[in-house]
Every structure is written in C-alpha cells, then in structure tokens.
Design an enzyme around this catalytic site. Structure first.
Site, short mmCIF file in Angstrom:
data_model
loop_
_atom_site.label_atom_id
_atom_site.label_comp_id
_atom_site.label_asym_id
_atom_site.label_seq_id
_atom_site.Cartn_x
_atom_site.Cartn_y
_atom_site.Cartn_z
CG HIS A 66 11.42 -85.19 45.65
ND1 HIS A 66 12.09 -84.88 44.51
CD2 HIS A 66 10.05 -85.31 45.00
CE1 HIS A 66 11.36 -85.31 43.92
NE2 HIS A 66 10.90 -85.43 43.60
CG HIS A 68 5.64 -85.31 43.60
ND1 HIS A 68 5.65 -84.36 42.23
CD2 HIS A 68 6.46 -86.36 43.59
CE1 HIS A 68 6.62 -84.96 41.91
NE2 HIS A 68 7.45 -85.74 42.75
CG LEU A 69 1.74 -83.58 49.85
CD1 LEU A 69 1.44 -83.03 50.13
CD2 LEU A 69 1.60 -84.61 50.01
NE ARG A 70 0.43 -87.71 41.83
CZ ARG A 70 1.98 -87.50 41.20
NH1 ARG A 70 2.19 -86.32 40.85
NH2 ARG A 70 1.83 -88.60 41.39
CG HIS A 185 13.70 -83.76 37.12
ND1 HIS A 185 12.52 -84.58 37.09
CD2 HIS A 185 13.04 -84.14 36.00
CE1 HIS A 185 11.91 -85.78 35.98
NE2 HIS A 185 13.44 -85.31 35.20
CG ASN A 284 11.55 -89.63 34.98
OD1 ASN A 284 12.86 -90.43 35.02
ND2 ASN A 284 11.14 -88.86 34.31
CG ASP A 311 9.95 -88.61 42.93
OD1 ASP A 311 9.14 -87.85 43.43
OD2 ASP A 311 10.72 -89.21 42.40
CG HIS A 315 0.43 -92.21 39.05
ND1 HIS A 315 0.40 -91.41 38.09
CD2 HIS A 315 2.07 -92.22 39.09
CE1 HIS A 315 1.59 -90.48 38.22
NE2 HIS A 315 2.02 -91.10 39.12
ZN LIG Z 1 11.75 -85.79 39.28
#
Ligand SMILES: [Zn+2]
Length: 437
Positions: A66, A68-70, A185, A284, A311, A315
C-alpha cells in the site's frame, strides 16, 4: 547502477531468515543468473562478489502492499522514480501503488504506464492497484478483466470508500470471476467527513473536530459482511482501531476470506503525536489511542492482521504547512517502515525477526498472489540485507522520497536495510557492500 547486470553475489555467514520455510539460521547464500542459486554452510564461487555478513540478516525482498506514488498527475509530490528509489532504500523489492492519481488508474493504459515507468527507473517492481469504480466516482465498475490483463494486482478506491453497499457487493461478486482481490478503504464518511483527527481527549483539548473509531469499525464490519455474503476475497487497508481488529478476528474465525494490513504509525504512535497541531501526524484513518495501538500489535501477533504496509503518502510542503484542518492527510513511510518494525515489534514487543518478515514479505506476496517472500533456490533473487544494529538519524536531507512529511524526522533508529537486490540487480547499497572489486 540502473539495470546493471551483476556478477554472482555470495553472501557469507549471514543470519538467513526465510519466512516461506520457517527457517532462521546462519549460512551462506549465492545469487547467480538473477536467481537464488543455493543456501548452505560453506558455499564457494570463484567469480562472485563476496561479502562477509556476520551479524547481518538476509531476508526476502520486502513487499509493501500500500503506497501512493503520485504519478501520473502529482509529480510535484512524488514520481514513480523517486518513490521507488525510497522503496529500495527501505529494503523493498515490490510495492503496490494505489489508484488515486490524476487521472486515476481506472484503465489499462494507466496501468501499463505505471509498470513501464517503474521498469525504466529500475529500483523496485511496482504492482498497480486499479480502481474499483470509474474515475473513483463510486458509480460504475471498471473493466476488471482488462485491468488484470494489463498487470493490475488488485482493486481499490483507496483514498475513498465505496460508499454504496450495493456497489461494493457488486464489485465483490464481479471479482469472483477472476478470484481478484478487493481492497477496502473502510470509512463511514457520514461520521468522519468533518473530522481531522481521532475523536477523544486530545481532539477536545486542541479544539479539533474528531473522527470516532466507529467510522472505521462500521465500514470494516459492512465489508466483512459483504465478503461473507459473496464469498469473495477482501483485504482491509490501514487498520487503526481496536474494534476493527476484533471484527476481522471474528470474521476470520467464521471462515470469511478476509485479510488485513496495518501501518507502522498505528503500532508506534498515538493521537498525542498531533499535539502542537503537528500536520506531519495527520493521516486518515487518524492516529488513535494507546488502547488501539496495543490492539493493533496484538492483531499482528495473533495473525488477525496479516501485513505491514506503509500507506506511503508523499505531499508537497504547501499541503502540510497550513492550518491543521486544511492540511492534507498522510505521511511518507517507505524508509522508516522496517526501522519502526525493528524498534517497536522486535525490540519492545518481542516479535521474532521471522514473524516480522512474514508480515513484511511473505504474507503480502501471498495476498497479492505474486512471487516473493521466499529464499527457496530457483526463486528470483529479491533479497534484502538488514543490519539490525545500524544506528542512524532519519534526517530530511537523506530522504530519497521527494517529500519529507514524516512525524519521525530526526528520530534516532537502530536497524535498517543496508542493501537491496531485485532480481539479482543491486538497487540499493548504502555502504558499497556489494561493489564488484
Ligand atoms: Zn486509504
């Protein structure tokens, strides 16, 4: 370094930890032709790069299911190249990336783009998770078959829940055609949408609107019921509450095909990290209480929670340097995941290294149905070398990720990955341990 074909690599006298075979013993390991060639007591290989690893651990390449590579869309936060560079430095050889990019990964061309970009960068294999619904709009399902053909490993609308129970049911039913994995999610937006941290003592003190545990518990329960109803495979992302751990435990006991992950911050921090309106501790689901943290650790210990996943949520600084309510959710995690697991789970909580490697490589491979998590001879050589005694300070200028939104900045750690090998190629080598001489 990129895509350099390596001579054989001979790792001598290491503690070899193989969760696939429940083995933890000192020995040598030879990597040859991109594969694990052999494990033994005294292996010789003339043309190999040989390194003495007394006191170090050799484990299967870590897998983070899990992140996020954006990319595409938010390259100012992270790119596939910088994200996978951070992954390799954290000891990872495979990461699964969530679809909430711009545009979202809801079609084969985006799925293929992600895979190709990662291959070109050459630091870490990227396994795309495609969205459950088109545009992550929560209305119509995506083309599961085409996306799986293109290389997607699972489906999720992560970042957002699938709010309509009937649509989640349909997604689970549809997934049965391919035995595909649906990642939930779990969030009841009616309860969470106004909140920005855990609802409790600290939120009252800080005057911030809270998110109750129930916002997660209700959604986890709903999705476990739907998995039970349909017989499909469900995975719960980022478990943070005592209630969800218990609901998943009971569902597993009834034979529901559910697996679950938690993130390092949920077993190492509580809501108190938010004190001082620290936006680097905003995510979150939010950081919860000590009671929840303990329940999450118990869940990892007894197998209710199957995996540790970061996760990783990079940013730009403007998204975090603002009022707490307005700050973006999420923290980076790829370079602190293993150090936190060693710190909290192994040293404080008494987990064995073997148990941690199950949570960080073997189980994620099994859940995603990809190879990995094993040191069996003949397997692709995805191997991570860990120095459990390596002391370092997690400094902003040494972070490989493009972002630095982490509540662990300037924390002193003991233990980290010092080298990472993906399919026989060195993708990270902190001190030039594996340089051909
Ligand atoms: Zn999530």
């Amino acid at each position: 370094m990129k895509n350099r074909v390596m001579p054989p690599i001979l790792l001598k006298g290491a503690r070899i930890i193989d969760p696939a075979n429940n083995k933890d013993q000192v020995g040598d390991l030879l990597i040859k032709d991109q594969k694990i060639d052999s494990i033994g007591a005294d292996i010789q290989c003339e043309d190999a790069v040989e390194t003495n690893l007394a006191g170090k651990w050799v484990v299967p390449g870590l897998i983070d299911m899990h992140v996020h590579l954006r990319e595409p869309g938010f390259e100012y936060k992270e790119t596939i190249e910088t994200g996978t560079m951070a992954a390799a430095a954290g000891g990872f050889t495979k990461v699964a990336c969530m679809p909430n990019t711009s545009p979202p990964n809801d079609n084969e061309s985006i799925t293929r783009f992600i895979i190709e970009r990662a291959e070109r960068a050459g630091y870490c294999k990227v396994l795309p998770v495609a969205s459950i619904t088109r545009g992550q709009q929560g209305r119509n399902l995506t083309e599961f078959f085409d996306l799986l053909q293109a290389g997607a490993v699972a489906f999720s609308d992560d970042g957002l829940p699938v709010t309509k129970a009937s649509l989640m049911r349909l997604a689970l039913e549809y997934s049965l055609n391919f035995d595909a994995l649906i990642i939930s999610h779990a969030e009841e937006l009616e309860l969470s949408v106004q909140g920005c941290m855990n609802e409790g003592k600290t939120s009252t003190k800080l005057g911030l609107k809270g998110i109750p545990n129930a916002a997660e518990d209700i959604a986890v329960f709903r999705d476990c019921c739907l998995a039970e109803l349909t017989g499909a495979r469900l995975h719960i992302a980022h478990v943070s509450t005592k209630g969800s751990v218990e609901i998943i435990r009971q569902a597993k006991a009834r034979g529901v095909r559910v697996t679950a992950e938690t993130a390092p911050h949920y077993f190492s921090l509580t809501e108190e990290a938010v004190n001082g309106y620290n936006t680097f501790a905003k995510m979150n689901p939010p950081l919860r209480t000590e009671e929840d943290r303990k329940a999450v650790i118990q869940g990892l210990r007894d197998g209710t929670l199957d995996a540790i996943a970061t996760d990783h949520a990079p940013h730009d600084i403007l998204s975090k340097e603002c009022e707490f309510e307005l700050a973006a959710n999420g923290i980076i995690g790829l370079e602190t995941s293993l150090p936190l697991a060693l710190d909290v789970l192994v040293r404080q909580e008494g987990f064995s290294p073997l148990e941690v490697m199950k949570l960080m490589s073997f189980n994620p491979a099994k859940i995603l149905n990809v190879d990995g998590g094993s040191l069996n001879p003949g397997h692709k050589a995805d191997v991570t070398i860990i120095d459990p005694d390596f002391q370092f300070c997690y400094k902003r200028e040494e972070i490989r990720s493009k972002a630095f939104n982490s509540p662990f900045l300037n924390k002193k750690f003991t233990g980290r990955a010092i080298a990472t090998i993906m399919a026989g190629k060195v993708t990270f080598d902190l001190n030039g341990l594996l340089k051909a001489r």
